[in-house]
Design a protein around this motif. Sequence first.
Motif, PDB file in Angstrom:
ATOM      1  N   ASN A 170      51.515  38.128  35.005  1.00 41.38           N
ATOM      2  CA  ASN A 170      51.843  38.234  36.422  1.00 41.38           C
ATOM      3  C   ASN A 170      52.068  36.836  36.992  1.00 41.38           C
ATOM      4  O   ASN A 170      51.254  36.304  37.732  1.00 41.38           O
ATOM      5  CB  ASN A 170      50.734  38.962  37.188  1.00 41.38           C
ATOM      6  N   LEU A 171      53.201  36.213  36.613  1.00 39.09           N
ATOM      7  CA  LEU A 171      53.487  34.860  37.075  1.00 39.09           C
ATOM      8  C   LEU A 171      53.871  34.808  38.545  1.00 39.09           C
ATOM      9  O   LEU A 171      53.662  33.796  39.204  1.00 39.09           O
ATOM     10  CB  LEU A 171      54.572  34.224  36.208  1.00 39.09           C
ATOM     11  N   MET A 172      54.425  35.897  39.086  1.00 35.79           N
ATOM     12  CA  MET A 172      54.750  35.896  40.510  1.00 35.79           C
ATOM     13  C   MET A 172      53.486  35.651  41.335  1.00 35.79           C
ATOM     14  O   MET A 172      53.497  34.864  42.286  1.00 35.79           O
ATOM     15  CB  MET A 172      55.394  37.218  40.937  1.00 35.79           C
ATOM     16  N   GLU A 173      52.409  36.275  40.952  1.00 38.18           N
ATOM     17  CA  GLU A 173      51.135  36.084  41.653  1.00 38.18           C
ATOM     18  C   GLU A 173      50.676  34.620  41.563  1.00 38.18           C
ATOM     19  O   GLU A 173      50.195  34.049  42.540  1.00 38.18           O
ATOM     20  CB  GLU A 173      50.088  37.020  41.039  1.00 38.18           C
ATOM     21  N   VAL A 174      50.858  33.996  40.411  1.00 41.08           N
ATOM     22  CA  VAL A 174      50.499  32.582  40.244  1.00 41.08           C
ATOM     23  C   VAL A 174      51.355  31.706  41.156  1.00 41.08           C
ATOM     24  O   VAL A 174      50.844  30.832  41.852  1.00 41.08           O
ATOM     25  CB  VAL A 174      50.657  32.141  38.770  1.00 41.08           C
ATOM     26  N   PHE A 175      52.670  31.958  41.181  1.00 47.74           N
ATOM     27  CA  PHE A 175      53.554  31.172  42.042  1.00 47.74           C
ATOM     28  C   PHE A 175      53.203  31.349  43.516  1.00 47.74           C
ATOM     29  O   PHE A 175      53.322  30.409  44.303  1.00 47.74           O
ATOM     30  CB  PHE A 175      55.014  31.535  41.786  1.00 47.74           C
ATOM     31  N   GLN A 176      52.755  32.516  43.910  1.00 50.23           N
ATOM     32  CA  GLN A 176      52.308  32.723  45.291  1.00 50.23           C
ATOM     33  C   GLN A 176      51.044  31.910  45.565  1.00 50.23           C
ATOM     34  O   GLN A 176      50.903  31.304  46.626  1.00 50.23           O
ATOM     35  CB  GLN A 176      52.044  34.206  45.555  1.00 50.23           C
ATOM     36  N   GLN A 177      50.140  31.871  44.616  1.00 47.77           N
ATOM     37  CA  GLN A 177      48.876  31.163  44.804  1.00 47.77           C
ATOM     38  C   GLN A 177      49.053  29.648  44.904  1.00 47.77           C
ATOM     39  O   GLN A 177      48.271  28.983  45.586  1.00 47.77           O
ATOM     40  CB  GLN A 177      47.912  31.502  43.665  1.00 47.77           C
ATOM     41  N   VAL A 178      50.064  29.105  44.241  1.00 49.24           N
ATOM     42  CA  VAL A 178      50.304  27.655  44.334  1.00 49.24           C
ATOM     43  C   VAL A 178      51.292  27.314  45.445  1.00 49.24           C
ATOM     44  O   VAL A 178      51.635  26.154  45.648  1.00 49.24           O
ATOM     45  CB  VAL A 178      50.736  27.038  42.983  1.00 49.24           C
ATOM     46  N   GLY A 179      51.781  28.346  46.169  1.00 47.35           N
ATOM     47  CA  GLY A 179      52.562  28.122  47.374  1.00 47.35           C
ATOM     48  C   GLY A 179      54.059  27.965  47.199  1.00 47.35           C
ATOM     49  O   GLY A 179      54.735  27.551  48.140  1.00 47.35           O
ATOM     50  N   VAL A 180      54.618  28.279  46.025  1.00 42.87           N
ATOM     51  CA  VAL A 180      56.069  28.146  45.864  1.00 42.87           C
ATOM     52  C   VAL A 180      56.801  29.451  46.153  1.00 42.87           C
ATOM     53  O   VAL A 180      58.026  29.457  46.271  1.00 42.87           O
ATOM     54  CB  VAL A 180      56.468  27.603  44.471  1.00 42.87           C
ATOM     55  N   LEU A 181      56.091  30.552  46.268  1.00 40.57           N
ATOM     56  CA  LEU A 181      56.653  31.840  46.696  1.00 40.57           C
ATOM     57  C   LEU A 181      55.793  32.381  47.820  1.00 40.57           C
ATOM     58  O   LEU A 181      54.575  32.222  47.800  1.00 40.57           O
ATOM     59  CB  LEU A 181      56.651  32.863  45.547  1.00 40.57           C
ATOM     60  N   PRO A 182      56.401  33.054  48.796  1.00 39.03           N
ATOM     61  CA  PRO A 182      55.603  33.629  49.887  1.00 39.03           C
ATOM     62  C   PRO A 182      54.799  34.832  49.391  1.00 39.03           C
ATOM     63  O   PRO A 182      55.184  35.503  48.435  1.00 39.03           O
ATOM     64  CB  PRO A 182      56.652  34.062  50.904  1.00 39.03           C
ATOM     65  N   GLN A 183      53.674  35.064  50.029  1.00 36.08           N
ATOM     66  CA  GLN A 183      52.889  36.258  49.753  1.00 36.08           C
ATOM     67  C   GLN A 183      53.693  37.475  50.174  1.00 36.08           C
ATOM     68  O   GLN A 183      54.402  37.433  51.186  1.00 36.08           O
ATOM     69  CB  GLN A 183      51.560  36.240  50.520  1.00 36.08           C
ATOM     70  N   LEU A 184      53.617  38.541  49.421  1.00 34.60           N
ATOM     71  CA  LEU A 184      54.313  39.775  49.788  1.00 34.60           C
ATOM     72  C   LEU A 184      53.493  40.555  50.792  1.00 34.60           C
ATOM     73  O   LEU A 184      52.275  40.492  50.792  1.00 34.60           O
ATOM     74  CB  LEU A 184      54.567  40.647  48.553  1.00 34.60           C
ATOM     75  N   GLY A 185      54.155  41.288  51.627  1.00 35.36           N
ATOM     76  CA  GLY A 185      53.479  42.088  52.636  1.00 35.36           C
ATOM     77  C   GLY A 185      54.372  42.217  53.830  1.00 35.36           C
ATOM     78  O   GLY A 185      55.195  41.338  54.103  1.00 35.36           O
ATOM     79  N   GLY A 186      54.225  43.317  54.536  1.00 39.15           N
ATOM     80  CA  GLY A 186      55.060  43.557  55.701  1.00 39.15           C
ATOM     81  C   GLY A 186      54.638  42.689  56.878  1.00 39.15           C
ATOM     82  O   GLY A 186      53.491  42.331  57.022  1.00 39.15           O
ATOM     83  N   SER A 187      55.609  42.333  57.679  1.00 41.75           N
ATOM     84  CA  SER A 187      55.302  41.616  58.904  1.00 41.75           C
ATOM     85  C   SER A 187      54.863  42.626  59.952  1.00 41.75           C
ATOM     86  O   SER A 187      55.048  43.825  59.795  1.00 41.75           O
ATOM     87  CB  SER A 187      56.533  40.858  59.392  1.00 41.75           C
ATOM     88  N   GLU A 188      54.310  42.146  61.042  1.00 41.18           N
ATOM     89  CA  GLU A 188      53.892  43.055  62.117  1.00 41.18           C
ATOM     90  C   GLU A 188      55.083  43.830  62.656  1.00 41.18           C
ATOM     91  O   GLU A 188      54.980  44.994  62.970  1.00 41.18           O
ATOM     92  CB  GLU A 188      53.204  42.263  63.237  1.00 41.18           C
ATOM     93  N   ALA A 189      56.250  43.164  62.741  1.00 44.81           N
ATOM     94  CA  ALA A 189      57.445  43.835  63.239  1.00 44.81           C
ATOM     95  C   ALA A 189      57.874  44.959  62.301  1.00 44.81           C
ATOM     96  O   ALA A 189      58.329  46.003  62.755  1.00 44.81           O
ATOM     97  CB  ALA A 189      58.584  42.838  63.414  1.00 44.81           C
ATOM     98  N   ALA A 190      57.710  44.750  61.016  1.00 47.61           N
ATOM     99  CA  ALA A 190      58.130  45.760  60.048  1.00 47.61           C
ATOM    100  C   ALA A 190      57.227  46.986  60.068  1.00 47.61           C
ATOM    101  O   ALA A 190      57.637  48.070  59.703  1.00 47.61           O
ATOM    102  CB  ALA A 190      58.174  45.168  58.651  1.00 47.61           C
ATOM    103  N   THR A 191      55.967  46.799  60.505  1.00 46.84           N
ATOM    104  CA  THR A 191      55.024  47.923  60.495  1.00 46.84           C
ATOM    105  C   THR A 191      54.954  48.624  61.848  1.00 46.84           C
ATOM    106  O   THR A 191      54.298  49.625  61.967  1.00 46.84           O
ATOM    107  CB  THR A 191      53.616  47.435  60.093  1.00 46.84           C
ATOM    108  N   ALA A 192      55.627  48.077  62.846  1.00 49.59           N
ATOM    109  CA  ALA A 192      55.559  48.679  64.188  1.00 49.59           C
ATOM    110  C   ALA A 192      56.517  49.836  64.329  1.00 49.59           C
ATOM    111  O   ALA A 192      57.455  50.005  63.661  1.00 49.59           O
ATOM    112  CB  ALA A 192      55.872  47.617  65.237  1.00 49.59           C
TER     113      ALA A 192
END
Length: 80
Positions: A58-80
Amino acid sequence: MEGVIVSGDRVVGRFIYRGTHTGDLLGIPSTGAAVEMRSIDIWRVENGLLVEHWDELNLMEVFQQVGVLPQLGGSEAATA
């Protein structure tokens, strides 16, 4: 190691690796961030020897942890 399953000539393992990003990682300079990576490994056994190996990292998770990829998840606007 989170778990191991043996079935016939196959061995399957789930692993978690933990460390600190203290050196160059695929061209990404050290960040000092705590890093956790998961993997699933499958081995084929023949005559008591490991003769083939496959893994999923799971290298995507590693890249997120070191800050070169954004964390996945909906924004507040996307969930409204």
